[in-house]
Design a protein around this motif. Structure first.
Motif, short mmCIF file in Angstrom:
data_model
loop_
_atom_site.label_atom_id
_atom_site.label_comp_id
_atom_site.label_asym_id
_atom_site.label_seq_id
_atom_site.Cartn_x
_atom_site.Cartn_y
_atom_site.Cartn_z
N HIS A 1 -11.78 -1.28 -5.29
CA HIS A 1 -10.61 -0.48 -4.91
C HIS A 1 -10.89 0.29 -3.62
O HIS A 1 -10.03 0.33 -2.72
CB HIS A 1 -10.26 0.50 -6.03
N THR B 1 -4.55 1.98 -11.27
CA THR B 1 -3.44 2.31 -10.37
C THR B 1 -2.09 1.87 -10.94
O THR B 1 -1.07 2.14 -10.32
CB THR B 1 -3.65 1.63 -9.01
N ASP B 2 -2.09 1.23 -12.08
CA ASP B 2 -0.87 0.76 -12.73
C ASP B 2 -0.67 1.54 -14.02
O ASP B 2 -1.49 1.46 -14.94
CB ASP B 2 -0.97 -0.74 -13.02
N SER C 1 -0.82 9.41 -2.45
CA SER C 1 -1.04 8.01 -2.10
C SER C 1 0.02 7.11 -2.74
O SER C 1 0.57 7.42 -3.80
CB SER C 1 -2.44 7.58 -2.56
N ARG D 1 -0.87 4.32 -3.82
CA ARG D 1 -1.65 3.71 -4.90
C ARG D 1 -2.62 4.74 -5.47
O ARG D 1 -3.83 4.62 -5.32
CB ARG D 1 -2.44 2.50 -4.40
N PRO D 2 -2.13 5.78 -6.13
CA PRO D 2 -3.06 6.77 -6.68
C PRO D 2 -3.93 6.15 -7.77
O PRO D 2 -3.46 5.40 -8.62
CB PRO D 2 -2.12 7.84 -7.26
N PHE D 3 -5.21 6.44 -7.71
CA PHE D 3 -6.17 5.93 -8.68
C PHE D 3 -6.41 7.03 -9.70
O PHE D 3 -7.09 8.01 -9.43
CB PHE D 3 -7.48 5.54 -7.98
#
Length: 494
Positions: free
Chosen positions: A88, A55-56, A30, A32-34
């Motif tokens: 999210h 995600t950051d 992704s 935006r991997p969680f």
């Protein structure tokens, strides 16, 4: 373990660095991997202690339970986690594409993207499953109600955990398993379950070998466990005194005593989580450097469809059953078996390194076309059909049976029947994937000098069809029809 994987492990031990097992990435990654790193209390299967997520990579969020044995504090923790995770998930639900049938009629929708959760190891997947199971039946009304977000998060975590059991799915992934699929280390598979040790072999620090980096990972002071279990030394020397300090703290006039105790506990737990947080992002960087395999988008599309369907039906308020009924259990098993078979075939067709294992095992071959009869036709009933012959020379340890059907790796819709075999030379009769006339379409028939591959397994096999009874027709030998769902009796029994 295959022969080539064993050889790769030997080479890794000799060179001091992990050997690649794949040339492409076999899972969707992704944008935006969680990342989610859970810790639980030792001796308690589903007692959350702390979690670091986000995600950051530069701004992770940390939540703790200062006294994990306190059910009220645990529910507050789940509520706070839901307040971060559910938004999210909801951020993916608005952008969707229509799903149409063969006539062009819109029959549903599918989100353009879906949430993807990453945990350090398979233990993280198991913990999320248990955490979801522990809260998904909580009531939002009546005696002892909980906020609606608590059981909602429980149902979502259950869905993620169940989807993770489907081979090839990419909505919930354990980092150690994904990395071990793409690299072979010089240590055992059990040691590969240690994320720090595994990454030490794949990407050791400058001037160090993989074995030296893995040895450093065994020091819990330098590399705390990736969870969900914590280090016993940390439990005894730091965690227990800090939890006891929180329990015995008496709020003063300003009400700060317990707050200070909780902050000290959070600081200690953050120190256990931050090294794993950095390792998770290192692993994501390594995976992102690999090109995506050709079949990944197809599998991710199925994940997006399942994500969308669950999101659109979750408001029905019916949590997942404690256990499957007989018919649904068989359907789930058949689906996972078919997914496993398809995933193995797709990996082989996408990746020459994976295909090499099948070639060595005699399930596939690679050779060169030395003769071709592209215009050969044979009678079939009342008509004549195109059936070209090709002769292939191979050095692979492949011994076919006359009449056996093989599948082309370059042209997945094309089959080949073995006509003759002698001393590494095969004569194959081609069918399918060449058009409908007596003249083949350009490029559909291998020419002399072409390198070609064939396998004993198809790329898009649908598996065997099994007719199952309706749930209400379940025979008594399998428990009979399942009981009707009763929303008033949904408490989980442990």
């Amino acid at each position: 373990m295959s022969v080539l994987t064993a050889l790769a492990r030997v080479r890794a031990a000799h060179t001091g660095r992990a050997e690649p097992l794949a040339t492409v990435r076999h899972y969707h990654l992704s944008q935006r991997p969680f990342v989610l790193i859970p810790l639980r209390l030792a001796g308690e299967a589903a007692a959350p202690l702390a979690v670091m997520f986000g995600t950051d990579r530069d701004e992770p969020t940390v939540l703790i339970v200062p006294q994990p044995r306190d059910r009220v504090l645990r529910l507050r923790f789940v509520e706070a986690l839901a307040g971060q995770v559910l938004p999210h998930l909801a951020s993916y639900l608005d952008a969707a594409e229509p799903i149409t049938d063969k006539s062009g009629e819109v029959v549903g929708r599918r989100c353009l993207d879906a949430a993807q959760l990453w945990v350090p190891n398979t233990g993280g997947v198991d913990f999320l499953r248990l955490l979801g199971r522990s809260v998904r039946y909580h009531k939002v009304d009546g005696p002892n109600p909980v906020p609606a977000e608590v059981p909602l998060l429980g149902r979502w975590l259950t869905w993620f955990a169940e989807r993770a059991e489907r081979p090839g799915s990419a909505v919930l992934l354990p980092m150690t398993s994904v990395l071990a699929m793409h690299w072979a280390t010089g240590q055992s598979a059990l040691e590969d379950a240690n994320l720090a040790s595994l990454l030490g072999w794949i990407s050791p620090p400058s001037g160090m070998s993989g074995a030296q980096a893995a040895a450093l990972a065994e020091d819990p002071l330098l590399s705390p466990p990736a969870g969900p279990a914590t280090d016993p030394g940390f439990d005894n020397e730091e965690l227990a005194p800090l939890v006891n300090a929180y329990d015995t703290a008496i709020d003063d006039i300003d009400g700060t005593a317990k707050t200070v105790a909780a902050q000290r506990l959070e600081s200690a737990l953050r120190g256990q989580l931050e090294p794993t947080w950095q390792l998770m992002w290192r692993g994501l960087d390594l995976l992102s450097a690999l090109p995506e395999a050709a079949s990944v988008p197809t599998r991710w599309q199925r994940d997006r469809g399942s994500f969308t369907y669950f999101a659109d039906t979750i408001d029905d308020g019916v949590a997942q059953a404690r256990r499957d009924a007989a018919v649904s259990a068989v359907r789930r098993l058949l689906d996972r078996e078919a997914a496993a078979e398809a995933f193995q075939a797709q990996r082989a067709y996408d990746d020459p390194r994976v295909m090499a294992e099948y070639r060595l095992a005699g399930a596939a071959l690679r050779g060169t076309v030395i003769d071709c009869e592209p215009d050969r036709c044979v009678p079939s009933g009342k008509r004549v059909v195109l059936r070209p012959l090709i002769r292939i020379k191979t050095v692979d340890p492949f011994t076919p049976t006359p009449g056996e059907t093989l599948h082309s790796t370059e042209r997945p819709n094309q089959k080949a029947k073995v006509v003759d075999f002698d001393s590494g030379t095969l004569v194959l009769e081609l069918s399918g994937g060449m058009g409908n006339g007596r003249t083949a379409k350009p490029g559909t028939i291998p020419q002399v000098g072409d390198a070609v591959g064939f396998t004993r397994f198809a790329l898009n096999s649908s598996g065997g069809k099994l007719t199952l009874p309706e749930p209400e027709d379940t025979p008594w030998t399998h428990g009979g029809p399942p009981p009707e769902y009763d929303p008033e009796h949904t408490e989980e029994s442990w």
